[in-house]
Design a protein around this motif. Sequence first.
Motif, PDB file in Angstrom:
ATOM      1  N   PRO A   1      24.304 -32.843 -57.065  1.00 47.74           N
ATOM      2  CA  PRO A   1      23.879 -33.973 -57.119  1.00 47.74           C
ATOM      3  C   PRO A   1      23.413 -34.413 -55.747  1.00 47.74           C
ATOM      4  CG  PRO A   1      26.366 -34.082 -57.037  1.00 47.74           C
ATOM      5  CD  PRO A   1      25.952 -32.565 -57.360  1.00 47.74           C
ATOM      6  N   VAL A   2      22.297 -35.280 -55.612  1.00 46.02           N
ATOM      7  CA  VAL A   2      21.699 -35.837 -54.381  1.00 46.02           C
ATOM      8  C   VAL A   2      21.913 -37.029 -53.989  1.00 46.02           C
ATOM      9  CG1 VAL A   2      19.416 -36.336 -53.547  1.00 46.02           C
ATOM     10  CG2 VAL A   2      19.808 -34.651 -55.124  1.00 46.02           C
ATOM     11  N   ASP A   3      22.628 -37.514 -52.946  1.00 45.52           N
ATOM     12  CA  ASP A   3      23.056 -38.710 -52.359  1.00 45.52           C
ATOM     13  C   ASP A   3      21.864 -39.589 -51.955  1.00 45.52           C
ATOM     14  OD1 ASP A   3      24.939 -40.416 -51.046  1.00 45.52           O
ATOM     15  OD2 ASP A   3      24.444 -39.752 -49.009  1.00 45.52           O
ATOM     16  N   ARG A   4      20.902 -39.058 -51.457  1.00 41.38           N
ATOM     17  CA  ARG A   4      19.885 -39.690 -50.893  1.00 41.38           C
ATOM     18  C   ARG A   4      18.617 -38.716 -50.835  1.00 41.38           C
ATOM     19  NH1 ARG A   4      22.328 -39.283 -46.167  1.00 41.38           N
ATOM     20  NH2 ARG A   4      20.936 -39.365 -44.467  1.00 41.38           N
ATOM     21  N   ALA A   5      17.379 -39.316 -50.657  1.00 45.85           N
ATOM     22  CA  ALA A   5      16.243 -38.782 -50.284  1.00 45.85           C
ATOM     23  C   ALA A   5      15.300 -39.482 -49.091  1.00 45.85           C
ATOM     24  CB  ALA A   5      15.378 -38.258 -51.378  1.00 45.85           C
ATOM     25  N   GLU A   6      14.830 -38.796 -48.227  1.00 49.24           N
ATOM     26  CA  GLU A   6      14.017 -39.335 -47.018  1.00 49.24           C
ATOM     27  C   GLU A   6      12.776 -38.661 -47.028  1.00 49.24           C
ATOM     28  OE1 GLU A   6      15.756 -39.794 -42.977  1.00 49.24           O
ATOM     29  OE2 GLU A   6      17.240 -38.368 -43.809  1.00 49.24           O
ATOM     30  N   LYS A   7      11.878 -39.667 -46.956  1.00 42.45           N
ATOM     31  CA  LYS A   7      10.461 -39.221 -46.798  1.00 42.45           C
ATOM     32  C   LYS A   7       9.935 -39.509 -45.539  1.00 42.45           C
ATOM     33  CE  LYS A   7       5.941 -39.676 -49.331  1.00 42.45           C
ATOM     34  NZ  LYS A   7       5.291 -40.157 -50.505  1.00 42.45           N
ATOM     35  N   LEU A   8       9.749 -38.186 -44.861  1.00 44.18           N
ATOM     36  CA  LEU A   8       9.171 -38.041 -43.629  1.00 44.18           C
ATOM     37  C   LEU A   8       7.842 -37.825 -43.472  1.00 44.18           C
ATOM     38  CD1 LEU A   8      12.188 -35.995 -42.106  1.00 44.18           C
ATOM     39  CD2 LEU A   8      11.952 -38.655 -42.234  1.00 44.18           C
ATOM     40  N   HIS A   9       6.859 -38.446 -42.428  1.00 41.82           N
ATOM     41  CA  HIS A   9       5.463 -38.321 -42.369  1.00 41.82           C
ATOM     42  C   HIS A   9       5.280 -37.692 -41.203  1.00 41.82           C
ATOM     43  CE1 HIS A   9       5.277 -41.102 -45.975  1.00 41.82           C
ATOM     44  NE2 HIS A   9       6.010 -41.974 -45.222  1.00 41.82           N
ATOM     45  N   ASP A  10       4.182 -36.798 -41.210  1.00 42.88           N
ATOM     46  CA  ASP A  10       3.416 -36.268 -40.454  1.00 42.88           C
ATOM     47  C   ASP A  10       4.458 -35.284 -39.370  1.00 42.88           C
ATOM     48  OD1 ASP A  10       1.021 -37.304 -40.637  1.00 42.88           O
ATOM     49  OD2 ASP A  10       1.491 -39.119 -39.694  1.00 42.88           O
ATOM     50  N   ARG A  11       5.350 -34.474 -39.881  1.00 35.19           N
ATOM     51  CA  ARG A  11       5.999 -33.661 -39.319  1.00 35.19           C
ATOM     52  C   ARG A  11       5.529 -32.168 -39.081  1.00 35.19           C
ATOM     53  NH1 ARG A  11      10.589 -36.354 -37.461  1.00 35.19           N
ATOM     54  NH2 ARG A  11      10.782 -38.325 -38.781  1.00 35.19           N
ATOM     55  N   THR A  12       5.835 -31.433 -37.906  1.00 38.05           N
ATOM     56  CA  THR A  12       5.660 -30.157 -37.398  1.00 38.05           C
ATOM     57  C   THR A  12       6.865 -29.490 -37.431  1.00 38.05           C
ATOM     58  OG1 THR A  12       3.791 -31.100 -36.226  1.00 38.05           O
ATOM     59  CG2 THR A  12       4.741 -28.814 -35.927  1.00 38.05           C
ATOM     60  N   ILE A  13       6.814 -28.222 -38.468  1.00 38.02           N
ATOM     61  CA  ILE A  13       8.217 -27.518 -38.524  1.00 38.02           C
ATOM     62  C   ILE A  13       7.667 -26.241 -37.867  1.00 38.02           C
ATOM     63  CG2 ILE A  13       9.975 -26.722 -40.026  1.00 38.02           C
ATOM     64  CD1 ILE A  13       9.529 -29.170 -41.675  1.00 38.02           C
ATOM     65  N   ARG A  14       8.547 -25.253 -37.515  1.00 40.48           N
ATOM     66  CA  ARG A  14       8.193 -23.970 -37.071  1.00 40.48           C
ATOM     67  C   ARG A  14       8.967 -23.095 -38.053  1.00 40.48           C
ATOM     68  NH1 ARG A  14       9.224 -22.405 -31.172  1.00 40.48           N
ATOM     69  NH2 ARG A  14       9.239 -20.513 -32.149  1.00 40.48           N
ATOM     70  N   CYS A  15       8.367 -22.129 -38.633  1.00 43.15           N
ATOM     71  CA  CYS A  15       8.879 -21.037 -39.515  1.00 43.15           C
ATOM     72  C   CYS A  15       8.442 -19.679 -39.148  1.00 43.15           C
ATOM     73  CB  CYS A  15       8.464 -21.351 -40.990  1.00 43.15           C
ATOM     74  SG  CYS A  15       8.950 -23.078 -41.480  1.00 43.15           S
ATOM     75  N   MET A  16       9.334 -18.887 -39.736  1.00 50.02           N
ATOM     76  CA  MET A  16       9.199 -17.375 -39.222  1.00 50.02           C
ATOM     77  C   MET A  16       8.207 -16.602 -40.224  1.00 50.02           C
ATOM     78  SD  MET A  16      12.840 -15.966 -37.991  1.00 50.02           S
ATOM     79  CE  MET A  16      12.087 -14.244 -37.971  1.00 50.02           C
ATOM     80  N   GLY A  17       8.175 -17.032 -41.581  1.00 50.29           N
ATOM     81  CA  GLY A  17       7.245 -16.426 -42.344  1.00 50.29           C
ATOM     82  C   GLY A  17       7.074 -17.437 -43.686  1.00 50.29           C
ATOM     83  N   PHE A  18       6.308 -16.758 -44.563  1.00 48.77           N
ATOM     84  CA  PHE A  18       5.930 -17.357 -45.914  1.00 48.77           C
ATOM     85  C   PHE A  18       5.674 -16.458 -47.084  1.00 48.77           C
ATOM     86  CE2 PHE A  18       2.019 -16.982 -43.685  1.00 48.77           C
ATOM     87  CZ  PHE A  18       1.093 -16.720 -44.911  1.00 48.77           C
ATOM     88  N   THR A  19       5.736 -17.026 -48.343  1.00 50.42           N
ATOM     89  CA  THR A  19       5.330 -16.291 -49.415  1.00 50.42           C
ATOM     90  C   THR A  19       4.552 -17.322 -50.330  1.00 50.42           C
ATOM     91  OG1 THR A  19       7.190 -16.759 -50.706  1.00 50.42           O
ATOM     92  CG2 THR A  19       7.140 -14.619 -49.571  1.00 50.42           C
ATOM     93  N   ALA A  20       3.479 -16.957 -50.818  1.00 50.53           N
ATOM     94  CA  ALA A  20       2.602 -17.729 -51.641  1.00 50.53           C
ATOM     95  C   ALA A  20       2.743 -17.430 -52.949  1.00 50.53           C
ATOM     96  CB  ALA A  20       1.084 -17.834 -51.180  1.00 50.53           C
ATOM     97  N   ASP A  21       2.766 -18.214 -53.914  1.00 55.66           N
ATOM     98  CA  ASP A  21       2.705 -18.195 -55.408  1.00 55.66           C
ATOM     99  C   ASP A  21       1.808 -19.298 -55.995  1.00 55.66           C
ATOM    100  OD1 ASP A  21       3.161 -17.397 -57.925  1.00 55.66           O
ATOM    101  OD2 ASP A  21       5.225 -18.334 -57.930  1.00 55.66           O
ATOM    102  N   GLY A  22       0.717 -18.894 -55.909  1.00 58.68           N
ATOM    103  CA  GLY A  22      -0.211 -19.787 -56.605  1.00 58.68           C
ATOM    104  C   GLY A  22      -0.385 -20.939 -55.576  1.00 58.68           C
ATOM    105  N   ALA A  23      -0.364 -22.029 -56.074  1.00 58.27           N
ATOM    106  CA  ALA A  23      -0.393 -23.567 -55.168  1.00 58.27           C
ATOM    107  C   ALA A  23       0.612 -23.793 -54.316  1.00 58.27           C
ATOM    108  CB  ALA A  23      -0.788 -24.629 -55.922  1.00 58.27           C
ATOM    109  N   THR A  24       1.870 -23.056 -54.833  1.00 54.26           N
ATOM    110  CA  THR A  24       3.274 -23.240 -54.127  1.00 54.26           C
ATOM    111  C   THR A  24       3.371 -22.124 -52.749  1.00 54.26           C
ATOM    112  OG1 THR A  24       4.156 -24.218 -55.885  1.00 54.26           O
ATOM    113  CG2 THR A  24       5.588 -23.228 -54.357  1.00 54.26           C
ATOM    114  N   VAL A  25       3.729 -22.721 -51.650  1.00 56.45           N
ATOM    115  CA  VAL A  25       4.108 -21.742 -50.594  1.00 56.45           C
ATOM    116  C   VAL A  25       5.489 -22.180 -50.056  1.00 56.45           C
ATOM    117  CG1 VAL A  25       3.209 -21.432 -48.370  1.00 56.45           C
ATOM    118  CG2 VAL A  25       1.725 -21.908 -49.725  1.00 56.45           C
ATOM    119  N   ASN A  26       6.121 -20.897 -50.170  1.00 61.12           N
ATOM    120  CA  ASN A  26       7.613 -20.924 -49.748  1.00 61.12           C
ATOM    121  C   ASN A  26       7.694 -20.408 -48.365  1.00 61.12           C
ATOM    122  OD1 ASN A  26       8.827 -21.881 -52.357  1.00 61.12           O
ATOM    123  ND2 ASN A  26       7.848 -19.939 -53.002  1.00 61.12           N
ATOM    124  N   TRP A  27       7.987 -21.425 -47.358  1.00 62.31           N
ATOM    125  CA  TRP A  27       8.306 -21.267 -45.970  1.00 62.31           C
ATOM    126  C   TRP A  27       9.694 -20.798 -45.745  1.00 62.31           C
ATOM    127  CZ3 TRP A  27       4.054 -20.609 -42.886  1.00 62.31           C
ATOM    128  CH2 TRP A  27       2.838 -21.125 -43.188  1.00 62.31           C
TER     129      TRP A  27
END
Length: 121
Positions: free
Chosen positions: A89-115
């Motif tokens: 279950p989800v308690d609540r959801a927040e929508k944040l705008h214009d965020r910058t996040i640092r990640c170590m890597g990614f995999t791409a599957d079509g239009a979806t990118v998993n960071w």
Amino acid sequence: MHFTPKGLLGAIAAVSIGTATLLGAGAGTAGAAGRAHCDRAERPVWSGDPSRNLTAHGCSLPSGERRWYRVEVDDLVEAHHTTDYLNGPVDRAEKLHDRTIRCMGFTADGATVNWFGCVPH
């Protein structure tokens, strides 16, 4: 050729400015290589801490392999879960705008990118 101190100083300044310009252009290109932009992304949050993974859509992927990537997200949705299970279950959801996040890597599957390996913001 006869160099005066003033003429020599001008020549050194011209070479220095040219070198700084070339180095600045190269640094800008190197910085852009590790950047990505995504239109929207989802990131689950458990016990107040965001997941180390980020699922994104509409991304421009960086060129070349790097150790860290800077991902700029227009709309980031963080679903705050009440349990440690993704389908819980989800308690609540927040929508944040214009965020910058640092990640170590990614995999791409079509239009979806998993960071993965993303640090909390």
